[in-house]
Motif scaffolding. Structure first.
Motif, short mmCIF file in Angstrom:
data_model
loop_
_atom_site.label_atom_id
_atom_site.label_comp_id
_atom_site.label_asym_id
_atom_site.label_seq_id
_atom_site.Cartn_x
_atom_site.Cartn_y
_atom_site.Cartn_z
N HIS A 1 -9.96 -2.26 -3.10
CA HIS A 1 -8.84 -2.44 -2.17
C HIS A 1 -9.36 -3.11 -0.91
O HIS A 1 -10.39 -2.69 -0.36
CB HIS A 1 -8.21 -1.09 -1.81
CG HIS A 1 -7.80 -0.27 -3.00
ND1 HIS A 1 -6.55 -0.31 -3.54
CD2 HIS A 1 -8.51 0.62 -3.76
CE1 HIS A 1 -6.48 0.52 -4.58
NE2 HIS A 1 -7.66 1.09 -4.73
N THR B 1 0.85 -1.19 0.00
CA THR B 1 0.00 0.00 0.00
C THR B 1 0.88 1.24 0.00
O THR B 1 1.61 1.51 0.95
CB THR B 1 -0.90 0.02 1.25
OG1 THR B 1 -1.66 -1.18 1.29
CG2 THR B 1 -1.84 1.20 1.20
N THR B 2 0.81 1.98 -1.10
CA THR B 2 1.63 3.19 -1.22
C THR B 2 0.80 4.46 -1.03
O THR B 2 1.36 5.55 -0.96
CB THR B 2 2.30 3.24 -2.60
OG1 THR B 2 1.29 3.17 -3.61
CG2 THR B 2 3.26 2.07 -2.78
N SER B 3 -0.51 4.31 -0.93
CA SER B 3 -1.38 5.46 -0.78
C SER B 3 -1.81 5.63 0.68
O SER B 3 -2.36 4.70 1.29
CB SER B 3 -2.62 5.30 -1.66
OG SER B 3 -3.62 6.25 -1.32
N THR B 4 -1.54 6.80 1.22
CA THR B 4 -1.98 7.09 2.59
C THR B 4 -3.50 7.03 2.69
O THR B 4 -4.05 6.56 3.69
CB THR B 4 -1.49 8.48 3.03
OG1 THR B 4 -0.06 8.52 2.93
CG2 THR B 4 -1.91 8.79 4.45
N TYR B 5 -4.17 7.50 1.66
CA TYR B 5 -5.64 7.50 1.64
C TYR B 5 -6.19 6.08 1.77
O TYR B 5 -7.08 5.82 2.59
CB TYR B 5 -6.14 8.14 0.35
CG TYR B 5 -7.61 7.93 0.09
CD1 TYR B 5 -8.57 8.62 0.83
CD2 TYR B 5 -8.05 7.03 -0.87
CE1 TYR B 5 -9.93 8.43 0.60
CE2 TYR B 5 -9.39 6.83 -1.11
CZ TYR B 5 -10.34 7.52 -0.38
OH TYR B 5 -11.66 7.32 -0.60
N ILE B 6 -5.64 5.15 1.00
CA ILE B 6 -6.11 3.75 1.05
C ILE B 6 -5.83 3.16 2.43
O ILE B 6 -6.69 2.50 3.02
CB ILE B 6 -5.42 2.92 -0.04
CG1 ILE B 6 -5.89 3.39 -1.43
CG2 ILE B 6 -5.74 1.43 0.14
CD1 ILE B 6 -5.15 2.75 -2.58
#
Length: 247
Positions: free
Chosen positions: A160, A123-128
């Motif tokens: 996700h 997971t590279t997205s803070t939002y996810i």
């Protein structure tokens, strides 16, 4: 059923002091007639004059209400003949959690799901990570699916889920939400207007600058965030409805 029976749903007078525009009240009254079966699929809608006389409103008010119903897909106009209830009335859509393939299916059309990605990835997205309540650098499931109707790509779904979500054996012909649906509790859906962008346009073979409706779905399992999806709906995808009962 006699014409009188068919039009009985129009008999009650409209409220004149409810703070709701008359065209909206007429729209709601006719829609109730369609939803309850008083006006059956394919049947002719009463004329503007008939509706106006029964409800005590002007033809202009009725015309505006019918235009909204036409715009929303509940009725169809046939030039020189009249207006008719649509053969396939749009379903109530997002009042409850439903998989994208159910929301976009249409009678007489073939809906196909084409999986383009399905793997555990960092997971590279803070939002996810925030939406799924997992560490930012942990692994999570990512499923990308192109939705086609009669061979035409109409939507892109990107789902996700945490690494321990029970979706390892997900089939290619279903979305992750479909596989989890019976176990999920509450969910939230949000709408945003946006553009496809480079990465999302590629699976659809579309222009990155194409405007789309972005539908974001989240859901919980036993009170824990477990599902996040962004569905990019193209102009040909059709309609999604959300009922809004009065207070």
């Amino acid at each position: 059923m006699t014409m009188t029976d068919r039009l009985s749903f129009l008999a009650a007078p409209l409220a004149r002091d409810a703070g709701v525009p008359l065209r909206v009240q007429v729209h709601s009254r006719i829609l109730d007639g369609i939803r309850t079966g008083a006006l059956t699929p394919g049947s002719m809608i009463p004329t503007e004059t008939e509706i106006g006389r029964l409800l005590g409103v002007s033809r202009t008010v009725v015309r505006e209400a019918l235009m909204l119903l036409d715009e929303d897909g509940f009725i169809v106009s046939r030039r020189g003949i009249g207006r008719f209830v649509a053969d396939a009335v749009p379903e109530a859509g997002l009042e409850r959690l439903r998989p994208l393939e159910d929301l976009l299916s249409m009678p007489g059309s073939v809906l196909e799901l084409r999986r383009t990605q399905g793997e555990l990835q960092e997971t590279t997205s803070t939002y996810i990570a925030e939406e799924l309540a997992i560490p930012a650098d942990s692994a999570a499931w990512f499923f990308e699916t192109v939705v086609l109707r009669d061979g035409q790509p109409i939507a892109l779904s990107q789902e996700h889920l945490p690494a321990d979500a029970p979706v390892a054996s997900l089939s290619a012909g279903e979305t992750a939400l479909s596989a989890l649906l019976d176990r999920l509790g509450s969910g939230v859906v949000r709408f945003t207007a946006g553009l496809l962008g480079e990465s999302r346009a590629a699976p659809l073979d579309a222009d990155p600058g194409e405007p789309v409706l972005i539908v974001t779905q989240t859901a919980k399992l036993d009170g824990r965030p477990i599902y996040l999806a962004k569905h990019m709906l193209r102009a040909g995808a059709g309609q999604l409805s959300v009922r809004q009962p009065g207070q």
